[in-house]
Design an enzyme around this catalytic site. Structure first.
Site, PDB file in Angstrom:
ATOM      1  N   LYS A  18      54.158  19.994  57.402  1.00  0.00           N
ATOM      2  CA  LYS A  18      54.863  19.532  57.153  1.00  0.00           C
ATOM      3  C   LYS A  18      55.334  18.050  56.668  1.00  0.00           C
ATOM      4  CE  LYS A  18      60.446  19.711  59.525  1.00  0.00           C
ATOM      5  NZ  LYS A  18      60.917  20.088  60.364  1.00  0.00           N
ATOM      6  N   CYS A  24      61.362  23.969  58.146  1.00  0.00           N
ATOM      7  CA  CYS A  24      63.177  23.750  58.333  1.00  0.00           C
ATOM      8  C   CYS A  24      63.441  23.228  57.677  1.00  0.00           C
ATOM      9  CB  CYS A  24      62.477  23.034  60.093  1.00  0.00           C
ATOM     10  SG  CYS A  24      63.573  23.347  60.611  1.00  0.00           S
ATOM     11  N   GLU A  49      59.440  28.215  62.828  1.00  0.00           N
ATOM     12  CA  GLU A  49      59.117  26.912  63.279  1.00  0.00           C
ATOM     13  C   GLU A  49      58.264  26.701  64.546  1.00  0.00           C
ATOM     14  OE1 GLU A  49      59.627  22.192  61.966  1.00  0.00           O
ATOM     15  OE2 GLU A  49      61.858  23.589  62.756  1.00  0.00           O
TER      16      GLU A  49
END
Length: 268
Positions: free
Chosen positions: A114, A153, A44
């Protein structure tokens, strides 16, 4: 590999220097090509990272220097890649935490924005970032007889994200991360990666950043929950082969996906 895939885990140390980060990405591609990898997985925020909070000042469009460089390197080396970056947001003063997938011909194969922003453990990504649409089409990249589904993540803490990718056909869950350091955080990272593998009978490739404020400790977890590869805290590149027949054997012995009775539906 003809019926499987060789993957390289690129645990890089990333800074706010965009040009220097691209040099590190270039080195990772060289190593992936040297071992004849099919896929390079980068962390990321691979384009730029500030442990104090990465914001819109580091955002670039998809035709900016990072994604353009990623596509060029993929084409030059014949290696597909998944990497985190920041894109401009529709909301002024914010950016989008995104993961891009590039195929071995250098074509942009997809973008994941995300969904779960990291508003936890004293951090507030939502102050700087715009969340992705939870109902957006899942990003699944097909390589060597396997399907790689992309999340990132903090998504690892939400089993629905992984299950939605598996419902879309993913055999492998790819999780680029800049997993924040702190008490119990490395343990959470390892435990959650194993849990997502076990409950989905899927391989998990969890690739973190090295350096200040993050944990490193990238993992390759098999569909039975066994850790096949685990890195330390320093920058490192490691490669491994994924075998579709081994995945199929685990799913035959443990048909939990076939036995499920609930679906995943994005919230409005």
């Amino acid at each position: 590999m003809a019926d499987g895939a060789r993957v390289t885990l690129g645990q890089l140390e990333v800074s706010t220097d965009h040009a220097a980060n691209l040099v590190a990405v270039r080195s990772a591609f060289r190593e992936a090509a040297r071992v004849h990898a099919d896929l390079l997985v980068l962390p990321e925020y691979a384009a730029a990272f500030d442990p104090g909070g990465t914001g819109p000042e580091h955002a670039e469009p998809l035709d900016g220097s990072f994604v353009t460089g990623l596509r060029r390197l993929a084409r030059e080396h014949g290696v597909a890649a998944v990497a985190g970056t920041l894109l401009p947001a529709a909301v002024p003063g914010k950016a989008v935490n995104a993961v891009v997938a590039v195929d071995a011909q250098g074509e942009l194969a997809g973008v994941y924005r995300k969904v779960h922003l990291y508003d936890a453990f004293g951090h507030r990504e939502s102050d700087r970032l715009e969340a992705g649409d939870p109902a957006a089409e899942p990003l699944v990249l097909r390589l060597g007889g396997l399907a790689f589904g992309v999340m990132t993540c903090y998504d690892l803490r939400f089993p629905e994200s992984a299950r939605r990718l598996v419902d879309a056909g993913a055999d492998v869950l790819v999780v680029p991360a800049a997993w924040a350091a702190g008490p119990l955080k490395a343990d959470h990272w390892r435990t959650l990666a194993r849990a997502r593998a076990i409950e989905n009978t899927a391989v998990v490739l969890a690739v973190g950043q090295a350096g200040r404020g993050v944990t490193g400790r990238s993992l390759l977890v098999g569909p039975d929950g066994q850790v096949g590869l685990e890195l330390g805290e320093e920058a490192e590149l490691r490669s491994a082969d994924l075998d579709p027949s081994a995945l199929a054997a685990v799913r035959e012995r443990n048909p939990s996906l076939a036995n499920r009775r609930y679906a995943v539906v994005p919230l409005g």
